[in-house]
Write an enzyme that holds these catalytic residues in place. Structure first.
Site, short mmCIF file in Angstrom:
data_model
loop_
_atom_site.label_atom_id
_atom_site.label_comp_id
_atom_site.label_asym_id
_atom_site.label_seq_id
_atom_site.Cartn_x
_atom_site.Cartn_y
_atom_site.Cartn_z
N ALA A 575 -7.40 -4.50 -13.53
CA ALA A 575 -6.95 -3.22 -14.10
C ALA A 575 -5.43 -3.10 -13.95
O ALA A 575 -4.73 -2.66 -14.86
CB ALA A 575 -7.64 -2.06 -13.41
N TYR A 576 -4.94 -3.55 -12.82
CA TYR A 576 -3.50 -3.47 -12.54
C TYR A 576 -2.72 -4.45 -13.42
O TYR A 576 -1.81 -4.07 -14.16
CB TYR A 576 -3.28 -3.79 -11.06
CG TYR A 576 -1.85 -3.65 -10.59
CD1 TYR A 576 -1.21 -2.41 -10.61
CD2 TYR A 576 -1.13 -4.75 -10.14
CE1 TYR A 576 0.11 -2.28 -10.18
CE2 TYR A 576 0.18 -4.64 -9.70
CZ TYR A 576 0.79 -3.39 -9.72
OH TYR A 576 2.08 -3.27 -9.30
N SER A 577 -3.12 -5.72 -13.38
CA SER A 577 -2.38 -6.75 -14.11
C SER A 577 -2.37 -6.49 -15.61
O SER A 577 -1.35 -6.68 -16.27
CB SER A 577 -2.99 -8.13 -13.84
OG SER A 577 -3.01 -8.37 -12.46
N SER A 579 -2.91 -3.54 -17.26
CA SER A 579 -2.16 -2.34 -17.65
C SER A 579 -0.66 -2.57 -17.47
O SER A 579 0.15 -2.13 -18.28
CB SER A 579 -2.63 -1.12 -16.85
OG SER A 579 -2.51 -1.37 -15.45
N LYS A 580 -0.26 -3.31 -16.45
CA LYS A 580 1.16 -3.60 -16.25
C LYS A 580 1.69 -4.54 -17.33
O LYS A 580 2.87 -4.51 -17.69
CB LYS A 580 1.42 -4.20 -14.86
CG LYS A 580 1.17 -3.25 -13.69
CD LYS A 580 2.11 -2.06 -13.68
CE LYS A 580 3.35 -2.29 -12.85
NZ LYS A 580 4.17 -1.04 -12.74
#
Ligand code: ZN
Length: 686
Positions: A575-577, A579-580
């Site tokens: 989710a982090y990678s 969206s970033k």
């Protein structure tokens, strides 16, 4: 005006102590003198290191402010050495400065005020010189001399306008000897001097004379309409705000042609009465209330003339045309009076008066723009009073030029320290309450930028702003509570910034969240939250800022704090990678679409910044450690050891990278990734 002298307070004080006390009384009364203006002195017997007694003139040094006067702010001059100058016929400013310097009895003492000779030539122990509004209303008056005689008779000597310096000092010194009964002098187009045998007498005379003039104008106000009455009506607050948001970017661009400026807006009852009045426009073009003011406000403000007198019909092109015309007028004035070796000052106005709206002032920072506003408010008060009696009058053009382009005063301005890399810039940092956001905000501010710090937590924002502003508030910091995922919240934040500083130059889009979970277990709500903050949040902030930056046409700089995961995603960090990565692609789009407007967009990719980080909370640390199959306590060590340099990455390291991208050091860089990760070969940009 109330006489605030207290015998109780001064009991036991020496003359210098009383001088400091009365200087503070005078300085803290804005109707007597504005910031840095006015000067005071005393003459007292002092003993030097060899126990020789001498009469020392203690006179305010240049560069200090009366309301905060301290004993060391008064230059000590050996009176016996100064007095022979009185016999001279003439003395240039340079000669005067050198002469006075040679009379100082203490090394390292501040340079004596430009009016020091005047204090020496008046044969009284204590002297006060102020630029009181009510006195300026008497002197800057087509009927000034007659009015002064009527109000003060022989108590004050009328002194025709002479530029401050040797000649004025000589003239006053001569007149005092001719009229030994006078209590002071009224200086045409300049101000008031009072004297006495002690501090209390001199101070009380200042208050007495100013009060007499105040009472006179008060009684006139009962029977006469100030400034010829209103000609325009004020816009309603909401309409005014819309007007400002539409116009400020254009005004800032126009006023920043030489060097960028910050704008402040002012609209109290007195300002609105003035800008809306029948006679304000004409009166404002006559010149400054006192020469002192001109170095801050320039000779005249720009009084905008809306079509048909209706501010609602003003457009940005119309406004900027009038600003250009004002600069042209300054150019002609400069060309008419210039002397060899001079250089034209910034020709753009510092004060803009808009009927129906209010006053906009400019400066290198908010503080300076605020001082300009404060001074012009006094000018308004003076013009208002004069309008009750007669016509406002100021220095003739040639005399005004002499002061505005006064080498001595310009030299004083040139002494100020060189400006920092980000001075005159407004920088907006999101997620500023976290470790990286804090470090970035502090770094940008240390380099001279006005910083706007925003975060979701109002308590944290408030505490951080207080902490940053604690050192005296230069340059002032603004705090905004904002949710990057809310279109309304982001829009309001940008509006607030533009209304507060007149524009925006740098955005550091930093707010982010981290969530750890393998894709097959990732809950929709966590995926959506990551996308909302790490992708949509950056989009909203960038979009709203771009709208103002493009309108402002002064370039701009957007820095996205992304992550090493954009180039080299880590396991369970989906989710982090992901969206970033959207944020990174957003950065590239911003760079592509806005290069032609001089707007740059770049990324900083940090890795493993743990200290004080909100992103790396307990849970994230634990989950991340599990993904790598290590103990949570070993996580920092793990991150350190996986980079090529084997070093810990700190928030300061990230802030340094941001500073590089925010400054002109990287003027030719856009769409770039700057890694701050200790060197990770799997995350090399390619
Ligand atoms: Zn003065």
């Amino acid at each position: 005006m109330r006489n605030k002298w207290s015998d109780g307070v001064t009991k036991g004080m020496d003359r210098l102590g009383e001088l400091v006390y009365r200087s503070r009384l005078i300085g803290s009364e804005p109707k007597l003198c504005v910031w840095g203006g006015g000067n005071t002195s005393t003459k007292q017997l002092e003993h030097d290191l060899r126990s020789r007694g001498r009469i020392i003139l203690r006179v305010k040094g240049s560069g200090s402010d009366l309301k905060a006067a301290r004993p060391q702010d008064f230059s000590p001059l050996d009176l016996e050495s100064v007095i022979p100058a009185f016999k001279r016929k003439a003395m240039t400013d340079e000669e005067m400065v050198e002469y006075l310097a040679s009379c100082l009895t203490q090394t390292g003492a501040p340079r004596p005020s430009i009016e020091a000779l005047l204090h020496a030539f008046v044969p009284y122990a204590d002297i006060d010189h102020t630029h009181a509004d009510a006195i300026l209303s008497v002197t800057n008056n087509a009927d000034g001399r007659r009015l002064a005689r009527r109000l003060f008779g022989g108590e004050l000597i009328w002194v025709p306008y002479v530029k401050p310096g040797f000649l004025l000092a000589k003239l006053v010194g001569t007149q005092v000897r001719r009229f030994p009964n006078a209590k002071g002098a009224i200086l045409e187009n300049h101000g008031l001097i009072t004297w006495g045998e002690c501090s209390k007498e001199s101070y009380s005379r200042t208050i007495e004379m100013v009060t007499r003039a105040e009472e006179f104008f008060k009684s006139r106000a009962r029977r006469h309409k100030a400034l010829g009455g209103p000609a325009t009506r004020s816009l309603a607050p909401a309409a005014r705000e819309e007007f400002l948001l539409k116009m400020l970017p254009d005004i800032r661009r126009s006023l920043s042609r030489r060097r960028p400026v910050v704008l402040t807006f002012h609209a109290n009852a007195a300002i609105l009465e003035f800008v809306n009045s029948r006679r304000g426009a004409e009166s404002s073009q006559a010149g400054p209330a006192t020469p002192d003011h001109m170095l801050r406000t320039k000779r005249v403000p720009l009084f905008i003339r809306p079509p048909g007198g209706d501010p609602r019909r003003l457009t940005a092109p119309l406004l900027t045309r009038q600003i250009e015309a004002a600069a042209q007028r300054h150019l002609r004035y400069y060309q008419k009076f210039r002397k060899a070796g001079m250089e034209m000052l910034d020709p753009y106005p510092r004060v803009i008066l808009i009927p129906g709206v209010g006053m906009i002032t400019s400066g290198k920072d908010r503080r300076e723009a605020g001082i300009v506003a404060e001074i012009y408010e006094h000018s308004i008060a003076v013009q208002r009073s004069v309008s009750l009696v007669s016509r406002y009058r100021s220095l003739p053009l040639a005399k005004a030029f002499e002061v505005e382009y006064w080498p001595l005063e310009l030299y004083k301005l040139s002494l100020s320290p060189p400006e920092k890399a980000l001075a005159r810039h407004v920088a907006f940092v999101t997620g500023a309450a976290g470790a990286i956001g804090r470090a970035i905000s502090e770094r940008l501010r240390a380099e001279g930028a006005h910083v706007v710090v925003s975060d979701m937590d109002s308590k944290k924002v408030g505490a951080f702003v207080t902490e940053l502003n604690r050192d005296g508030g230069r340059p002032e910091v603004l705090g905004i509570v904002m949710d990057v995922t809310s279109e309304k919240s982001v829009r309001e934040a940008l509006r607030k910034i533009v209304l507060h500083f007149g524009g925006i130059d740098i955005v550091v889009s930093n707010a982010g969240v981290a969530h750890i979970s393998p894709i097959d277990e990732l809950e929709l709500k966590d995926w959506e939250k990551s996308m909302a903050v790490n992708a949509t949040g950056h989009f909203l902030v960038a979009r709203e800022a771009l709208r103002f930056m493009r309108k402002q046409e002064m370039g701009g700089n957007i820095i996205f704090i992304t992550t090493k995961n954009v180039l080299s995603p880590g396991k369970d960090f989906g989710a982090y990678s992901i969206s970033k990565s959207a944020e990174a692609q957003l950065c590239r789009m911003v760079a592509i679409e806005n290069g032609e407007f001089g707007i740059r967009a770049n990324m900083v990719n940090p890795d493993g910044v743990f200290e004080g980080s909100g992103l790396w909370n307990e849970r994230v640390r634990r989950d991340r450690a599990r993904s790598y199959g290590i103990r949570a306590g070993r996580l920092e060590e793990f991150y350190k050891n996986r980079n090529l340099l084997k070093i810990r990455v700190t928030a300061q390291d990230v802030a340094n990278a941001v500073l590089f991208l925010a400054s002109d050091q990287s003027a030719k860089t856009s769409g770039c990734i700057l890694t701050v990760d200790g060197g990770l070969k799997e995350a090399f940009p390619r």
